[in-house]
Design a protein around this motif. Structure first.
Motif, mmCIF file in Angstrom:
data_model
loop_
_atom_site.group_PDB
_atom_site.id
_atom_site.type_symbol
_atom_site.label_atom_id
_atom_site.label_comp_id
_atom_site.label_asym_id
_atom_site.label_seq_id
_atom_site.Cartn_x
_atom_site.Cartn_y
_atom_site.Cartn_z
ATOM 1 N N GLN A 16 68.441 -15.942 -20.841
ATOM 2 C CA GLN A 16 68.737 -14.589 -21.327
ATOM 3 C C GLN A 16 69.163 -13.678 -20.176
ATOM 4 O O GLN A 16 70.114 -12.908 -20.302
ATOM 5 N N LEU A 17 68.463 -13.764 -19.064
ATOM 6 C CA LEU A 17 68.823 -12.941 -17.901
ATOM 7 C C LEU A 17 70.233 -13.275 -17.409
ATOM 8 O O LEU A 17 70.981 -12.388 -16.997
ATOM 9 N N ALA A 18 70.590 -14.550 -17.462
ATOM 10 C CA ALA A 18 71.933 -14.953 -17.049
ATOM 11 C C ALA A 18 72.978 -14.429 -18.036
ATOM 12 O O ALA A 18 74.032 -13.929 -17.631
ATOM 13 N N VAL A 19 72.690 -14.519 -19.327
ATOM 14 C CA VAL A 19 73.617 -14.018 -20.348
ATOM 15 C C VAL A 19 73.816 -12.515 -20.182
ATOM 16 O O VAL A 19 74.923 -12.001 -20.318
ATOM 17 N N ALA A 20 72.749 -11.807 -19.857
ATOM 18 C CA ALA A 20 72.816 -10.351 -19.691
ATOM 19 C C ALA A 20 73.444 -9.935 -18.358
ATOM 20 O O ALA A 20 73.701 -8.767 -18.138
ATOM 21 N N GLY A 21 73.674 -10.896 -17.468
ATOM 22 C CA GLY A 21 74.260 -10.585 -16.174
ATOM 23 C C GLY A 21 73.247 -10.161 -15.137
ATOM 24 O O GLY A 21 73.610 -9.654 -14.074
ATOM 25 N N GLN A 22 71.969 -10.368 -15.403
ATOM 26 C CA GLN A 22 70.913 -9.972 -14.475
ATOM 27 C C GLN A 22 70.684 -11.015 -13.387
ATOM 28 O O GLN A 22 70.086 -10.704 -12.367
ATOM 29 N N LEU A 23 71.094 -12.248 -13.629
ATOM 30 C CA LEU A 23 71.031 -13.326 -12.640
ATOM 31 C C LEU A 23 72.416 -13.938 -12.513
ATOM 32 O O LEU A 23 73.120 -14.072 -13.513
ATOM 33 N N SER A 24 72.781 -14.340 -11.307
ATOM 34 C CA SER A 24 74.058 -15.033 -11.137
ATOM 35 C C SER A 24 73.950 -16.417 -11.773
ATOM 36 O O SER A 24 72.849 -16.944 -11.961
ATOM 37 N N GLY A 25 75.071 -17.001 -12.089
ATOM 38 C CA GLY A 25 75.082 -18.328 -12.695
ATOM 39 C C GLY A 25 74.434 -19.378 -11.813
ATOM 40 O O GLY A 25 73.681 -20.222 -12.280
ATOM 41 N N VAL A 26 74.696 -19.312 -10.515
ATOM 42 C CA VAL A 26 74.129 -20.284 -9.577
ATOM 43 C C VAL A 26 72.611 -20.124 -9.507
ATOM 44 O O VAL A 26 71.862 -21.106 -9.587
ATOM 45 N N GLU A 27 72.167 -18.882 -9.369
ATOM 46 C CA GLU A 27 70.726 -18.620 -9.277
ATOM 47 C C GLU A 27 70.011 -19.011 -10.573
ATOM 48 O O GLU A 27 68.985 -19.681 -10.552
ATOM 49 N N ALA A 28 70.583 -18.614 -11.700
ATOM 50 C CA ALA A 28 69.981 -18.951 -12.989
ATOM 51 C C ALA A 28 69.964 -20.459 -13.205
ATOM 52 O O ALA A 28 68.988 -21.011 -13.715
ATOM 53 N N GLY A 29 71.039 -21.134 -12.814
ATOM 54 C CA GLY A 29 71.110 -22.583 -12.984
ATOM 55 C C GLY A 29 70.010 -23.299 -12.223
ATOM 56 O O GLY A 29 69.369 -24.217 -12.749
ATOM 57 N N ALA A 30 69.763 -22.881 -10.983
ATOM 58 C CA ALA A 30 68.714 -23.511 -10.176
ATOM 59 C C ALA A 30 67.330 -23.270 -10.763
ATOM 60 O O ALA A 30 66.528 -24.198 -10.897
ATOM 61 N N ILE A 31 67.056 -22.026 -11.138
ATOM 62 C CA ILE A 31 65.750 -21.702 -11.710
ATOM 63 C C ILE A 31 65.573 -22.388 -13.065
ATOM 64 O O ILE A 31 64.511 -22.932 -13.362
ATOM 65 N N LEU A 32 66.635 -22.374 -13.856
ATOM 66 C CA LEU A 32 66.569 -22.945 -15.208
ATOM 67 C C LEU A 32 66.398 -24.457 -15.171
ATOM 68 O O LEU A 32 65.662 -25.017 -15.987
ATOM 69 N N THR A 33 67.020 -25.123 -14.236
ATOM 70 C CA THR A 33 66.862 -26.574 -14.112
ATOM 71 C C THR A 33 65.398 -26.925 -13.897
ATOM 72 O O THR A 33 64.849 -27.811 -14.558
ATOM 73 N N GLU A 34 64.750 -26.221 -12.992
ATOM 74 C CA GLU A 34 63.327 -26.463 -12.727
ATOM 75 C C GLU A 34 62.472 -26.099 -13.943
ATOM 76 O O GLU A 34 61.564 -26.835 -14.321
ATOM 77 N N ALA A 35 62.772 -24.967 -14.568
ATOM 78 C CA ALA A 35 61.995 -24.533 -15.736
ATOM 79 C C ALA A 35 62.127 -25.525 -16.888
ATOM 80 O O ALA A 35 61.147 -25.825 -17.575
ATOM 81 N N LEU A 36 63.327 -26.054 -17.089
ATOM 82 C CA LEU A 36 63.532 -27.023 -18.172
ATOM 83 C C LEU A 36 62.833 -28.344 -17.879
ATOM 84 O O LEU A 36 62.332 -29.000 -18.802
ATOM 85 N N GLU A 37 62.798 -28.743 -16.615
ATOM 86 C CA GLU A 37 62.066 -29.967 -16.264
ATOM 87 C C GLU A 37 60.586 -29.803 -16.563
ATOM 88 O O GLU A 37 59.948 -30.708 -17.107
ATOM 89 N N ASN A 38 60.033 -28.641 -16.226
ATOM 90 C CA ASN A 38 58.620 -28.374 -16.532
ATOM 91 C C ASN A 38 58.387 -28.339 -18.033
ATOM 92 O O ASN A 38 57.396 -28.871 -18.528
ATOM 93 N N ALA A 39 59.298 -27.730 -18.771
ATOM 94 C CA ALA A 39 59.149 -27.624 -20.227
ATOM 95 C C ALA A 39 59.291 -28.987 -20.893
ATOM 96 O O ALA A 39 58.607 -29.269 -21.880
ATOM 97 N N SER A 40 60.159 -29.841 -20.356
ATOM 98 C CA SER A 40 60.375 -31.142 -20.989
ATOM 99 C C SER A 40 59.147 -32.039 -20.889
ATOM 100 O O SER A 40 58.950 -32.923 -21.722
ATOM 101 N N GLU A 41 58.312 -31.798 -19.891
ATOM 102 C CA GLU A 41 57.066 -32.567 -19.773
ATOM 103 C C GLU A 41 56.120 -32.248 -20.921
ATOM 104 O O GLU A 41 55.324 -33.083 -21.334
#
Length: 141
Positions: free
Chosen positions: A63-88
């Motif tokens: 959501q923060l990335a869609v709203a422009g509050q995070l850059s795509g690169v920054e959001a991608g890195a954080i989101l990759t880690e968050a999704l790995e944690n969520a997938s567990e």
């Protein structure tokens, strides 16, 4: 003609490049012709304090990335880690193929769409419609 088409209900609110916009009394249909505009429907927004599970935190990051509050690169890195944690914790989450591809191409709106059903499984279907977008705007964006 190409572009994103927004269909708005009366008084529906959205953020466009950080500006809060509210529709008037009638349904409206807008075409956004500028690529890369940051648009977030506030009925889809999540408050920071609502991001209490790994799936909701991942949704909030997208959501923060869609709203422009995070850059795509920054959001991608954080989101990759968050999704790995969520997938567990959620066997229904397909991080390796669907969501991973969306994150790689910075399609954060699609990430939000994919996570919505899983992240908000505990929310009643009408709850989204009755939620006050105005309260979400200040906290979420």
């Amino acid at each position: 003609m190409s572009g994103l088409i927004l269909k708005l209900r009366p008084h529906e609110e959205l953020m466009i490049n950080g500006v809060l916009v509210e529709n008037g009394e009638r349904n409206a249909r807008l075409r956004v012709k500028t690529e890369g505009a940051h648009i977030l429907r506030l009925k889809d927004a999540l408050k920071p304090e609502e991001a209490t599970t790994p799936l909701k935190r991942a949704y909030y990051i997208a959501q923060l990335a869609v709203a422009g509050q995070l850059s795509g690169v920054e959001a991608g890195a954080i989101l990759t880690e968050a999704l790995e944690n969520a997938s567990e914790l959620s066997p229904d989450l397909d991080v390796e193929t669907d969501l991973g591809a969306c994150v790689a191409r910075h399609d954060f709106y699609q990430v939000m769409r994919s996570l919505r059903g899983l992240a908000f499984a505990d929310r009643a279907p009408d709850e989204d419609e009755g939620a006050s977008p105005s309260g979400r705007a200040a906290a979420a964006i």
